[in-house]
Scaffold this motif. Structure first.
Motif, PDB file in Angstrom:
ATOM      1  N   ARG A   1     -28.302  40.496   8.536  1.00  0.00           N
ATOM      2  CA  ARG A   1     -27.658  39.257   8.066  1.00  0.00           C
ATOM      3  C   ARG A   1     -28.196  38.082   8.880  1.00  0.00           C
ATOM      4  O   ARG A   1     -28.619  38.252  10.037  1.00  0.00           O
ATOM      5  CB  ARG A   1     -26.134  39.335   8.178  1.00  0.00           C
ATOM      6  N   ILE A   2     -28.178  36.910   8.261  1.00  0.00           N
ATOM      7  CA  ILE A   2     -28.673  35.698   8.908  1.00  0.00           C
ATOM      8  C   ILE A   2     -27.631  34.596   8.755  1.00  0.00           C
ATOM      9  O   ILE A   2     -27.108  34.359   7.660  1.00  0.00           O
ATOM     10  CB  ILE A   2     -30.000  35.231   8.277  1.00  0.00           C
ATOM     11  N   TYR A   3     -27.304  33.930   9.848  1.00  0.00           N
ATOM     12  CA  TYR A   3     -26.487  32.709   9.808  1.00  0.00           C
ATOM     13  C   TYR A   3     -27.408  31.527  10.095  1.00  0.00           C
ATOM     14  O   TYR A   3     -28.151  31.545  11.084  1.00  0.00           O
ATOM     15  CB  TYR A   3     -25.378  32.736  10.856  1.00  0.00           C
ATOM     16  N   ILE A   4     -27.353  30.517   9.242  1.00  0.00           N
ATOM     17  CA  ILE A   4     -28.087  29.273   9.498  1.00  0.00           C
ATOM     18  C   ILE A   4     -27.049  28.195   9.751  1.00  0.00           C
ATOM     19  O   ILE A   4     -26.179  27.935   8.911  1.00  0.00           O
ATOM     20  CB  ILE A   4     -29.003  28.908   8.322  1.00  0.00           C
ATOM     21  N   VAL A   5     -27.113  27.580  10.936  1.00  0.00           N
ATOM     22  CA  VAL A   5     -26.017  26.753  11.439  1.00  0.00           C
ATOM     23  C   VAL A   5     -26.511  25.335  11.729  1.00  0.00           C
ATOM     24  O   VAL A   5     -27.559  25.138  12.346  1.00  0.00           O
ATOM     25  CB  VAL A   5     -25.421  27.368  12.728  1.00  0.00           C
ATOM     26  N   GLY A   6     -25.749  24.355  11.282  1.00  0.00           N
ATOM     27  CA  GLY A   6     -26.051  22.957  11.559  1.00  0.00           C
ATOM     28  C   GLY A   6     -24.835  22.115  11.264  1.00  0.00           C
ATOM     29  O   GLY A   6     -23.801  22.620  10.812  1.00  0.00           O
ATOM     30  N   SER A   7     -24.928  20.824  11.485  1.00  0.00           N
ATOM     31  CA  SER A   7     -23.774  19.947  11.262  1.00  0.00           C
ATOM     32  C   SER A   7     -24.217  18.621  10.677  1.00  0.00           C
ATOM     33  O   SER A   7     -25.393  18.265  10.692  1.00  0.00           O
ATOM     34  CB  SER A   7     -23.020  19.701  12.577  1.00  0.00           C
ATOM     35  N   SER A   8     -23.248  17.919  10.114  1.00  0.00           N
ATOM     36  CA  SER A   8     -23.449  16.553   9.629  1.00  0.00           C
ATOM     37  C   SER A   8     -24.630  16.486   8.668  1.00  0.00           C
ATOM     38  O   SER A   8     -24.708  17.251   7.713  1.00  0.00           O
ATOM     39  CB  SER A   8     -23.630  15.602  10.822  1.00  0.00           C
ATOM     40  N   GLU A   9     -25.595  15.582   8.928  1.00  0.00           N
ATOM     41  CA  GLU A   9     -26.697  15.364   7.999  1.00  0.00           C
ATOM     42  C   GLU A   9     -27.603  16.585   7.870  1.00  0.00           C
ATOM     43  O   GLU A   9     -28.362  16.695   6.912  1.00  0.00           O
ATOM     44  CB  GLU A   9     -27.527  14.148   8.430  1.00  0.00           C
ATOM     45  N   ASP A  10     -27.537  17.494   8.837  1.00  0.00           N
ATOM     46  CA  ASP A  10     -28.376  18.690   8.775  1.00  0.00           C
ATOM     47  C   ASP A  10     -27.837  19.740   7.814  1.00  0.00           C
ATOM     48  O   ASP A  10     -28.533  20.717   7.527  1.00  0.00           O
ATOM     49  CB  ASP A  10     -28.493  19.328  10.165  1.00  0.00           C
ATOM     50  N   TYR A  11     -26.607  19.575   7.338  1.00  0.00           N
ATOM     51  CA  TYR A  11     -26.020  20.649   6.540  1.00  0.00           C
ATOM     52  C   TYR A  11     -26.761  20.860   5.224  1.00  0.00           C
ATOM     53  O   TYR A  11     -26.879  21.993   4.750  1.00  0.00           O
ATOM     54  CB  TYR A  11     -24.539  20.395   6.268  1.00  0.00           C
ATOM     55  N   GLY A  12     -27.271  19.788   4.618  1.00  0.00           N
ATOM     56  CA  GLY A  12     -28.064  19.951   3.410  1.00  0.00           C
ATOM     57  C   GLY A  12     -29.285  20.816   3.680  1.00  0.00           C
ATOM     58  O   GLY A  12     -29.657  21.680   2.880  1.00  0.00           O
ATOM     59  N   CYS A  13     -29.924  20.606   4.827  1.00  0.00           N
ATOM     60  CA  CYS A  13     -31.073  21.396   5.236  1.00  0.00           C
ATOM     61  C   CYS A  13     -30.671  22.856   5.461  1.00  0.00           C
ATOM     62  O   CYS A  13     -31.377  23.788   5.062  1.00  0.00           O
ATOM     63  CB  CYS A  13     -31.637  20.798   6.521  1.00  0.00           C
ATOM     64  N   VAL A  14     -29.512  23.059   6.080  1.00  0.00           N
ATOM     65  CA  VAL A  14     -28.986  24.401   6.332  1.00  0.00           C
ATOM     66  C   VAL A  14     -28.736  25.137   5.018  1.00  0.00           C
ATOM     67  O   VAL A  14     -29.095  26.314   4.856  1.00  0.00           O
ATOM     68  CB  VAL A  14     -27.678  24.299   7.153  1.00  0.00           C
ATOM     69  N   LEU A  15     -28.128  24.454   4.062  1.00  0.00           N
ATOM     70  CA  LEU A  15     -27.806  25.071   2.771  1.00  0.00           C
ATOM     71  C   LEU A  15     -29.079  25.461   2.027  1.00  0.00           C
ATOM     72  O   LEU A  15     -29.192  26.576   1.498  1.00  0.00           O
ATOM     73  CB  LEU A  15     -26.969  24.096   1.932  1.00  0.00           C
ATOM     74  N   ALA A  16     -30.060  24.556   1.986  1.00  0.00           N
ATOM     75  CA  ALA A  16     -31.333  24.873   1.328  1.00  0.00           C
ATOM     76  C   ALA A  16     -32.030  26.034   2.033  1.00  0.00           C
ATOM     77  O   ALA A  16     -32.606  26.916   1.391  1.00  0.00           O
ATOM     78  CB  ALA A  16     -32.233  23.642   1.316  1.00  0.00           C
ATOM     79  N   GLY A  17     -31.976  26.035   3.365  1.00  0.00           N
ATOM     80  CA  GLY A  17     -32.586  27.112   4.120  1.00  0.00           C
ATOM     81  C   GLY A  17     -31.988  28.460   3.781  1.00  0.00           C
ATOM     82  O   GLY A  17     -32.711  29.463   3.654  1.00  0.00           O
ATOM     83  N   ALA A  18     -30.666  28.516   3.602  1.00  0.00           N
ATOM     84  CA  ALA A  18     -30.005  29.771   3.261  1.00  0.00           C
ATOM     85  C   ALA A  18     -30.454  30.270   1.893  1.00  0.00           C
ATOM     86  O   ALA A  18     -30.729  31.465   1.708  1.00  0.00           O
ATOM     87  CB  ALA A  18     -28.487  29.587   3.303  1.00  0.00           C
ATOM     88  N   TYR A  19     -30.533  29.362   0.911  1.00  0.00           N
ATOM     89  CA  TYR A  19     -31.046  29.745  -0.410  1.00  0.00           C
ATOM     90  C   TYR A  19     -32.455  30.335  -0.292  1.00  0.00           C
ATOM     91  O   TYR A  19     -32.765  31.392  -0.858  1.00  0.00           O
ATOM     92  CB  TYR A  19     -31.101  28.528  -1.337  1.00  0.00           C
TER      93      TYR A  19
ATOM     94  N   TYR B   1     -27.651  15.801   1.251  1.00  0.00           N
ATOM     95  CA  TYR B   1     -28.383  14.923   2.172  1.00  0.00           C
ATOM     96  C   TYR B   1     -28.439  13.498   1.627  1.00  0.00           C
ATOM     97  O   TYR B   1     -28.239  12.522   2.360  1.00  0.00           O
ATOM     98  CB  TYR B   1     -29.787  15.465   2.387  1.00  0.00           C
ATOM     99  N   GLY B   2     -28.689  13.364   0.321  1.00  0.00           N
ATOM    100  CA  GLY B   2     -28.735  12.041  -0.295  1.00  0.00           C
ATOM    101  C   GLY B   2     -27.415  11.309  -0.183  1.00  0.00           C
ATOM    102  O   GLY B   2     -27.372  10.098   0.061  1.00  0.00           O
ATOM    103  N   ALA B   3     -26.305  12.038  -0.340  1.00  0.00           N
ATOM    104  CA  ALA B   3     -24.982  11.422  -0.221  1.00  0.00           C
ATOM    105  C   ALA B   3     -24.756  10.902   1.191  1.00  0.00           C
ATOM    106  O   ALA B   3     -24.161   9.836   1.390  1.00  0.00           O
ATOM    107  CB  ALA B   3     -23.905  12.434  -0.604  1.00  0.00           C
ATOM    108  N   TYR B   4     -25.242  11.655   2.172  1.00  0.00           N
ATOM    109  CA  TYR B   4     -25.142  11.202   3.565  1.00  0.00           C
ATOM    110  C   TYR B   4     -25.897   9.882   3.756  1.00  0.00           C
ATOM    111  O   TYR B   4     -25.377   8.928   4.343  1.00  0.00           O
ATOM    112  CB  TYR B   4     -25.696  12.279   4.489  1.00  0.00           C
ATOM    113  N   LEU B   5     -27.130   9.818   3.246  1.00  0.00           N
ATOM    114  CA  LEU B   5     -27.943   8.607   3.407  1.00  0.00           C
ATOM    115  C   LEU B   5     -27.327   7.410   2.686  1.00  0.00           C
ATOM    116  O   LEU B   5     -27.272   6.299   3.229  1.00  0.00           O
ATOM    117  CB  LEU B   5     -29.347   8.860   2.864  1.00  0.00           C
ATOM    118  N   LEU B   6     -26.868   7.621   1.457  1.00  0.00           N
ATOM    119  CA  LEU B   6     -26.334   6.498   0.679  1.00  0.00           C
ATOM    120  C   LEU B   6     -24.970   6.057   1.189  1.00  0.00           C
ATOM    121  O   LEU B   6     -24.603   4.881   1.051  1.00  0.00           O
ATOM    122  CB  LEU B   6     -26.283   6.869  -0.803  1.00  0.00           C
TER     123      LEU B   6
END
Length: 357
Positions: A75-93, A254-259
């Motif tokens: 199993r793999i956990y990919i962990v991040g916070s705030s603006e990095d969460y979009g990156c974390v979610l894509a990484g898991a996919y 990630y886009g929602a965070y930026l906007l």
């Protein structure tokens, strides 16, 4: 969303491209750029090339120094916070598809206060900064549980589990840093995918070729800033939603965070499949689609939508921004650069500060 006025050729917009984009090598100074946010957006090609030079050798991705036997991982956990969460979610996919191991995206705070399964068959990948208290708490907890560890950090040269980006952003929100983290996660997924005999050597060669072409493809987006600026002026921040499916929903987060930064107002991301369940009667929607399958879901879910899509996707609407596509794994990076330019120009128009020291 109102239709904009532009010259069209074969269903695509024709905008005369600027020839004066000359990004400089990143340093502590702004150079000729008016602020750090713009500098970091426009120097991404060089930053990405430097990252690839460290970890790709003769069309082979090299993370052997991590000394992780992926066939022992369950199993793999990919962990991040705030603006990095979009990156974390894509990484898991991407890890699930390319490595064929269950991958779970987790916020740092939730990893710390939840009860993850941590043992020698668990791999924890954390994205963050070692000066961040939560990031250190994740690392310490994973190590205490006996899990294998990879940390993607701004800077680190002291241990064998860290991948250093060698880059510390000075802009108000993460731009180049997000792209570097996404690409690093993609490199890891490709590397472990080949080790786990899920990804072929031929696919790795194609992927590394596409990675090396990212710089020029980002320049294509940057040269289209006039069009992007023109279109975002039509957006209604009071009804704005961002959407996508799978990795494109991660781009929407990630886009929602930026906007949200650019408008000084909360902007939200909703999965495309959930749009029909919203109670609000009308929305101004920005949708991401990195391939034709996800595009089909997008157009079925959103009637009123500005589309951010690869050039190979045929669309009947005039409300779109396209980019020079690559393999679907990497297309979200180009969509992210489009959104960075959107947020930058909106922030400038709204008088939002785009630097911090």
């Amino acid at each position: 969303m109102k239709k904009h006025q532009s010259i069209k050729s074969k269903g695509r917009f024709f905008i005369k491209k600027r020839k004066d984009i000359k990004p400089i090598v990143p340093a502590n100074e702004k150079g000729n750029f008016p602020n750090y946010m713009r500098k970091e957006i426009f120097t991404q090609p060089q930053l990405i090339d430097a990252l690839l030079e460290k970890y790709i050798r003769a069309d082979k991705i090299d993370f052997d120094f991590l000394k992780i036997k992926i066939d022992k991982i369950k199993r793999i956990y990919i962990v991040g916070s705030s603006e990095d969460y979009g990156c974390v979610l894509a990484g898991a996919y991407n890890f699930e598809v390319l490595v064929d191991i269950p991958a779970i995206p987790v916020l740092m705070s939730e990893f710390i206060y939840s009860n993850p399964i941590l043992d020698k068959s668990t791999l924890v990948i954390v994205i963050g900064n070692k000066t961040n208290e939560q990031c250190n708490a994740v690392i310490n907890r994973a190590n205490a549980g006996g899990a294998r560890m990879i940390a993607i950090l701004d800077f680190d040269t002291e241990n064998g589990y860290a991948i250093s980006l060698d880059f510390n952003e000075k802009g108000t929100v993460t731009t180049a840093g997000y792209s570097l983290k996404y690409i690093t996660l993609s490199l890891l997924a490709l590397y472990f995918g080949e080790k786990n005999q899920v990804v072929t050597e031929l696919y790795i060669k194609i992927a590394t070729k596409m990675l090396r072409s990212l710089g020029n493809k980002i320049k294509y987006v940057l040269e289209s800033e006039y069009l992007i600026k023109h279109i975002v002026q039509k957006a209604d921040k009071n009804r704005l939603l961002l959407t996508g499916t799978n990795v494109d929903f991660a781009s929407a987060i990630y886009g929602a965070y930026l906007l949200s930064f650019a408008y000084s107002k909360d902007i939200y991301a909703v999965p495309a499949s959930e749009l029909k369940n919203l109670k609000r009667k009308s929305s101004n929607i920005i949708g991401y689609a990195s391939n034709e399958s996800f595009y089909d879901i997008l157009v079925k879910s959103a009637n009123d939508c500005l589309q951010i899509i690869p050039k190979n996707i045929k669309t009947n609407t005039v409300d779109f921004i396209d980019y020079d596509d690559t393999i679907p794994l990497l297309n979200p990076v180009l969509g992210a650069v489009v959104t960075q330019l959107m947020a930058y120009n909106i922030a400038i128009d709204n008088g939002i500060i785009t630097d911090k020291q």
